[in-house]
Design an enzyme around this catalytic site. Structure first.
Site, PDB file in Angstrom:
ATOM      1  N   ASN A  90     142.669  25.949 -24.467  1.00  0.00           N
ATOM      2  CA  ASN A  90     142.779  26.328 -25.923  1.00  0.00           C
ATOM      3  C   ASN A  90     142.979  25.169 -26.819  1.00  0.00           C
ATOM      4  O   ASN A  90     143.301  25.365 -28.034  1.00  0.00           O
ATOM      5  CB  ASN A  90     143.679  27.234 -26.370  1.00  0.00           C
ATOM      6  N   ARG A  91     142.630  24.172 -26.397  1.00  0.00           N
ATOM      7  CA  ARG A  91     142.841  22.621 -27.121  1.00  0.00           C
ATOM      8  C   ARG A  91     144.142  22.404 -27.523  1.00  0.00           C
ATOM      9  O   ARG A  91     144.496  21.576 -28.430  1.00  0.00           O
ATOM     10  CB  ARG A  91     142.023  22.886 -28.580  1.00  0.00           C
ATOM     11  N   LEU A  92     145.132  23.103 -26.754  1.00  0.00           N
ATOM     12  CA  LEU A  92     146.591  22.665 -26.837  1.00  0.00           C
ATOM     13  C   LEU A  92     146.942  21.886 -25.730  1.00  0.00           C
ATOM     14  O   LEU A  92     147.770  21.792 -24.996  1.00  0.00           O
ATOM     15  CB  LEU A  92     147.299  23.991 -26.820  1.00  0.00           C
TER      16      LEU A  92
END
Length: 214
Positions: free
Chosen positions: A191-193
């Protein structure tokens, strides 16, 4: 327009947490480097991008090979008279970056570059294959040349000149040691975290560790 918006990948191979890292970024770099090397999938684990500010005040990045590293910093070799060499001698503030796609990792190093000692440069030059030694002598790196034949002709002449002899290191060729002032470790996450851990060198030469938002 070439639309690349659908080029997406979920990063899920690892994590980077504060309770599992070293207090020294060189130790973590060593661990990551050998994990990538042992896993395979990266042909040249020591390939890195060196970014510098040129004499024209434009940034420029190029890929070179890391040849040594230790607690002092990271060493690569080049022609000091090249565009890269001149820019670093004029402004020693540089950035090194590694991207290891096999483990979804990046390392970004900001540091101050300085020439290595003659002994360090001599020892490395002597360890190179003869062809690479001659290549360093043949090439007036970054200068305009008329064609490929110009290089090949020059190389043949030098091969004959130095046949059976030890080739000395040219004074204009040698190493740069980049002493890090900050090292960021980037681990891809879902989630691009992504995990981003930043080491910053303090006045007492200890490292401050922070987590950055992705």
């Amino acid at each position: 327009m070439n639309d690349l918006s659908n080029y997406r990948k979920s990063y899920e191979k690892s994590e980077l947490l504060e309770n599992t890292i070293s207090e020294d970024p060189i130790n973590l770099f060593h661990k990551w480097f050998h994990e990538v090397k042992d896993l395979g999938g990266v042909e040249e684990v020591n390939a890195m991008t060196v970014s510098s500010i040129g004499l024209d005040n434009f940034p420029k990045a190029r890929v070179v090979l890391l040849k040594q590293y230790n607690e002092e910093g990271f060493i690569f070799y080049t022609n000091y008279n090249s565009e890269k060499g001149k820019s670093i001698l004029h402004n020693p503030n540089v950035c090194l970056s590694f991207f290891w796609h096999s483990l979804e990792r990046q390392v970004i190093i900001k540091g101050i570059a300085e020439k290595t000692s003659d002994i360090v440069s001599d020892n490395y030059f002597a360890s190179r294959p003869e062809g690479s030694q001659l290549g360093a002598v043949v090439s007036d790196q970054s200068e305009i040349i008329p064609n490929r034949d110009f290089l090949e002709t020059k190389l043949k002449a030098l091969e004959k000149q130095w046949e059976g002899k030890q080739i000395p290191r040219p004074a204009y060729w040698g190493g740069f040691l980049v002493r890090p002032i900050s090292v960021e470790f980037w681990q891809g996450r879902p989630n691009r975290l992504h995990d981003r851990i930043l080491y910053t060198l303090q006045e007492d030469f200890n490292w401050k560790i922070d987590r950055l938002a992705p």
